[in-house]
Design a protein around this motif. Sequence first.
Motif, PDB file in Angstrom:
ATOM      1  N   LEU B   5       0.517  -1.115   0.259  1.00  0.00           N
ATOM      2  CA  LEU B   5       0.478   0.462  -0.085  1.00  0.00           C
ATOM      3  C   LEU B   5       1.132   1.400   0.208  1.00  0.00           C
ATOM      4  N   ILE B   6       1.376   1.069   0.912  1.00  0.00           N
ATOM      5  CA  ILE B   6       3.076   2.430   1.116  1.00  0.00           C
ATOM      6  C   ILE B   6       3.839   2.484  -0.290  1.00  0.00           C
ATOM      7  N   ARG B   7       3.627   1.421  -1.328  1.00  0.00           N
ATOM      8  CA  ARG B   7       4.270   1.902  -2.203  1.00  0.00           C
ATOM      9  C   ARG B   7       3.363   2.277  -3.255  1.00  0.00           C
ATOM     10  N   LEU B   8       2.409   1.973  -3.278  1.00  0.00           N
ATOM     11  CA  LEU B   8       0.810   2.002  -4.028  1.00  0.00           C
ATOM     12  C   LEU B   8       0.626   4.167  -4.048  1.00  0.00           C
ATOM     13  N   GLY B   9       0.612   4.275  -2.761  1.00  0.00           N
ATOM     14  CA  GLY B   9       0.859   5.362  -2.398  1.00  0.00           C
ATOM     15  C   GLY B   9       2.252   6.371  -3.029  1.00  0.00           C
ATOM     16  N   ARG B  10       3.430   5.777  -2.525  1.00  0.00           N
ATOM     17  CA  ARG B  10       4.182   6.577  -3.308  1.00  0.00           C
ATOM     18  C   ARG B  10       4.665   6.793  -4.503  1.00  0.00           C
ATOM     19  N   ASN B  11       3.649   5.966  -5.343  1.00  0.00           N
ATOM     20  CA  ASN B  11       4.018   6.106  -7.029  1.00  0.00           C
ATOM     21  C   ASN B  11       3.111   7.333  -7.178  1.00  0.00           C
ATOM     22  N   THR B  12       1.269   6.941  -7.014  1.00  0.00           N
ATOM     23  CA  THR B  12       1.243   8.048  -6.889  1.00  0.00           C
ATOM     24  C   THR B  12       0.546   9.596  -6.646  1.00  0.00           C
ATOM     25  N   LEU B  13       1.432   9.117  -5.868  1.00  0.00           N
ATOM     26  CA  LEU B  13       2.413  10.674  -5.500  1.00  0.00           C
ATOM     27  C   LEU B  13       3.317  11.504  -6.041  1.00  0.00           C
ATOM     28  N   ASP B  14       3.801  10.556  -6.536  1.00  0.00           N
ATOM     29  CA  ASP B  14       4.969  10.595  -7.457  1.00  0.00           C
ATOM     30  C   ASP B  14       4.728  11.043  -9.073  1.00  0.00           C
ATOM     31  N   GLY B  15       3.882  10.400  -9.378  1.00  0.00           N
ATOM     32  CA  GLY B  15       2.806  10.429 -10.833  1.00  0.00           C
ATOM     33  C   GLY B  15       1.889  11.905 -10.632  1.00  0.00           C
ATOM     34  N   VAL B  16       0.876  12.482  -9.269  1.00  0.00           N
ATOM     35  CA  VAL B  16       1.166  13.205  -9.377  1.00  0.00           C
ATOM     36  C   VAL B  16       2.072  14.663  -9.240  1.00  0.00           C
ATOM     37  N   GLU B  17       3.064  14.105  -8.933  1.00  0.00           N
ATOM     38  CA  GLU B  17       3.779  15.295  -8.324  1.00  0.00           C
ATOM     39  C   GLU B  17       4.766  15.785  -9.782  1.00  0.00           C
ATOM     40  N   ALA B  18       4.931  14.107 -10.466  1.00  0.00           N
ATOM     41  CA  ALA B  18       5.728  14.846 -11.875  1.00  0.00           C
ATOM     42  C   ALA B  18       4.702  15.873 -12.445  1.00  0.00           C
ATOM     43  N   LEU B  19       3.008  15.260 -12.894  1.00  0.00           N
ATOM     44  CA  LEU B  19       2.203  15.997 -13.625  1.00  0.00           C
ATOM     45  C   LEU B  19       2.291  17.050 -13.377  1.00  0.00           C
ATOM     46  N   GLY B  20       2.151  17.618 -11.782  1.00  0.00           N
ATOM     47  CA  GLY B  20       2.052  19.201 -11.126  1.00  0.00           C
ATOM     48  C   GLY B  20       3.344  20.047 -11.494  1.00  0.00           C
ATOM     49  N   GLN B  21       4.288  19.132 -11.391  1.00  0.00           N
ATOM     50  CA  GLN B  21       5.701  19.677 -12.376  1.00  0.00           C
ATOM     51  C   GLN B  21       5.726  20.643 -13.508  1.00  0.00           C
ATOM     52  N   ALA B  22       5.348  19.325 -14.396  1.00  0.00           N
ATOM     53  CA  ALA B  22       5.517  19.718 -15.892  1.00  0.00           C
ATOM     54  C   ALA B  22       4.628  20.750 -16.766  1.00  0.00           C
ATOM     55  N   GLY B  23       3.176  20.601 -15.514  1.00  0.00           N
ATOM     56  CA  GLY B  23       1.975  21.661 -15.909  1.00  0.00           C
ATOM     57  C   GLY B  23       2.766  22.542 -15.637  1.00  0.00           C
ATOM     58  N   ILE B  24       3.693  23.597 -14.360  1.00  0.00           N
ATOM     59  CA  ILE B  24       4.117  24.697 -13.872  1.00  0.00           C
ATOM     60  C   ILE B  24       5.339  25.099 -15.031  1.00  0.00           C
ATOM     61  N   PHE B  25       5.498  23.806 -15.027  1.00  0.00           N
ATOM     62  CA  PHE B  25       6.847  24.101 -15.861  1.00  0.00           C
ATOM     63  C   PHE B  25       6.229  24.494 -17.409  1.00  0.00           C
ATOM     64  N   LEU B  26       5.085  23.674 -18.500  1.00  0.00           N
ATOM     65  CA  LEU B  26       4.616  25.006 -19.301  1.00  0.00           C
ATOM     66  C   LEU B  26       4.083  25.598 -19.489  1.00  0.00           C
ATOM     67  N   ALA B  27       3.225  25.820 -18.107  1.00  0.00           N
ATOM     68  CA  ALA B  27       2.767  27.695 -17.820  1.00  0.00           C
ATOM     69  C   ALA B  27       3.977  28.336 -17.612  1.00  0.00           C
ATOM     70  N   GLN B  28       4.800  28.646 -17.321  1.00  0.00           N
ATOM     71  CA  GLN B  28       5.767  29.429 -16.723  1.00  0.00           C
ATOM     72  C   GLN B  28       6.835  29.380 -18.535  1.00  0.00           C
ATOM     73  N   SER B  29       6.196  28.572 -19.501  1.00  0.00           N
ATOM     74  CA  SER B  29       7.747  28.992 -20.280  1.00  0.00           C
ATOM     75  C   SER B  29       6.690  29.154 -21.436  1.00  0.00           C
ATOM     76  N   VAL B  30       5.572  28.950 -20.909  1.00  0.00           N
ATOM     77  CA  VAL B  30       3.889  29.512 -22.631  1.00  0.00           C
ATOM     78  C   VAL B  30       4.000  31.170 -22.101  1.00  0.00           C
ATOM     79  N   ILE B  31       3.233  31.377 -20.964  1.00  0.00           N
ATOM     80  CA  ILE B  31       2.748  32.556 -20.308  1.00  0.00           C
ATOM     81  C   ILE B  31       4.137  33.558 -20.598  1.00  0.00           C
ATOM     82  N   GLY B  32       3.354  34.492 -21.562  1.00  0.00           N
ATOM     83  CA  GLY B  32       4.482  35.738 -21.264  1.00  0.00           C
ATOM     84  C   GLY B  32       4.863  36.281 -22.303  1.00  0.00           C
ATOM     85  N   TRP B  33       4.907  37.659 -22.974  1.00  0.00           N
ATOM     86  CA  TRP B  33       4.777  38.752 -24.179  1.00  0.00           C
ATOM     87  C   TRP B  33       6.337  38.087 -24.310  1.00  0.00           C
ATOM     88  N   PRO B  34       6.323  37.757 -25.878  1.00  0.00           N
ATOM     89  CA  PRO B  34       7.849  37.398 -26.583  1.00  0.00           C
ATOM     90  C   PRO B  34       8.514  39.027 -27.256  1.00  0.00           C
TER      91      PRO B  34
END
Lengths: 154, 260
Positions: B5-34
């Motif tokens: 169960l702990i491993r399942l929870g850790r993997n889920t949290l890792d997955g969500v965290e990675a997705l969140g990081q990728a989302g922040i990464f996308l937003a920070q790169s794309v938003i802004g005036w060139p």
Amino acid sequence: MKRSKWMELGVGLFMLAGVLGLVFLGLRVSGLSFEAPQNTFQLEANFGNTGGLKPRSRVTMAGVTVGRVQSISLDTEWLDARVVLSLNADLENKLPEDTTAAILTSGLLGEQYIGLSVGGAPDMLADGDRIRDTQSALVLEELIQQFISQAIED
Amino acid sequence: MTAWLIRLGRNTLDGVEALGQAGIFLAQSVIGWPSREGLRLWLRQMHFVGVMSLAIVLVSGLFIGMVLALQGYTILVDFGAADALGQMVALSLLRELAPVVAALLFAGRAGSALTAEIGLMKATEQLSSMEMIGVDPLRRVVAPRLWAGFVSLPLLTIGFSVVGIWGGQLVGVDWLGVFEGSYWGNMQASVNFIDDVGNGLVKSLVFALVVTWIAVYQGYALIPTSEGISRATTRTVVYSSLAVLGLDFILTAVMFGNFA
């Protein structure tokens, strides 16, 4: 510097080609034309069976497309299909009241469309009127059934 | 059991965290005036990501159009419906094949290169030195590549469709003898600009976003070793291909799935 110019030219051509491609897809492939959307008026017709008729099917008169099927729904009062046709506005008040609407098939396996044929009544159909005289779609199974039962009777 | 169960929870949290990081990464790169400089960088990436992918996409489009016409003809002619060839070729290209195949080719041709390039920049610490001298690598390196991908893939998809339909005409009309008027006429009667061309373009926009995002993020977040770069490049191609195919099913179901 010179290389950068070539690169810019390449990107410019690429963008232009993309836009031209979209224009090609619009004009040649989907048959868009730059005519203003034509004014239309609506007529209703009830059919016992619409067969494979779909919204956006053609409505023709003497083989010429004069409109489209706008919607098909069940008439809960008569328990048949209520088809709303939207026709070119130049036909408004020009179709006699006894105009017939028939669901026809282009070719043996082709799409189904509505063919209008005019009658001779003095009164004309206006926006929102109903075509009384309709012919349902030809269902192949029913035809075969009729044919077989006739053959048995003989 | 608890360990599992702990491993399942850790993997889920890792997955969500990675997705969140990728989302922040996308937003920070794309938003802004060139800036002006940003436009120049974007242009350079457009050349690499878009113009250089043109050859493989167009050649594939031509052959896929030709094969569609050949296969379609042999099936349709049995029903005496060879006249519907143009309709079949155009609809299958516009709705399905052009967005998907162009996106898959794009992931292989441009996506993997983006990952490897950014990954090598990270491994040779170019990204951290940029940060050191006060240049934001997200704006300088990542944003132009993302925007180039977003713009290029829809354009490449249009090219794919056009060349494919032309290839279908070469085989169907010029070789197999379908009447030219019915090839184009049936096509025009059945293709709707908004429903077919427009939805195909929406698909390719979504794919462009997903493929470029995965490619650039995999490059940015990889482990900076030679093994890490090779793994990230592989992951880019695998993830983006799976994402394209999966999303394609969902998008198709939403766009064309109502059989009312």
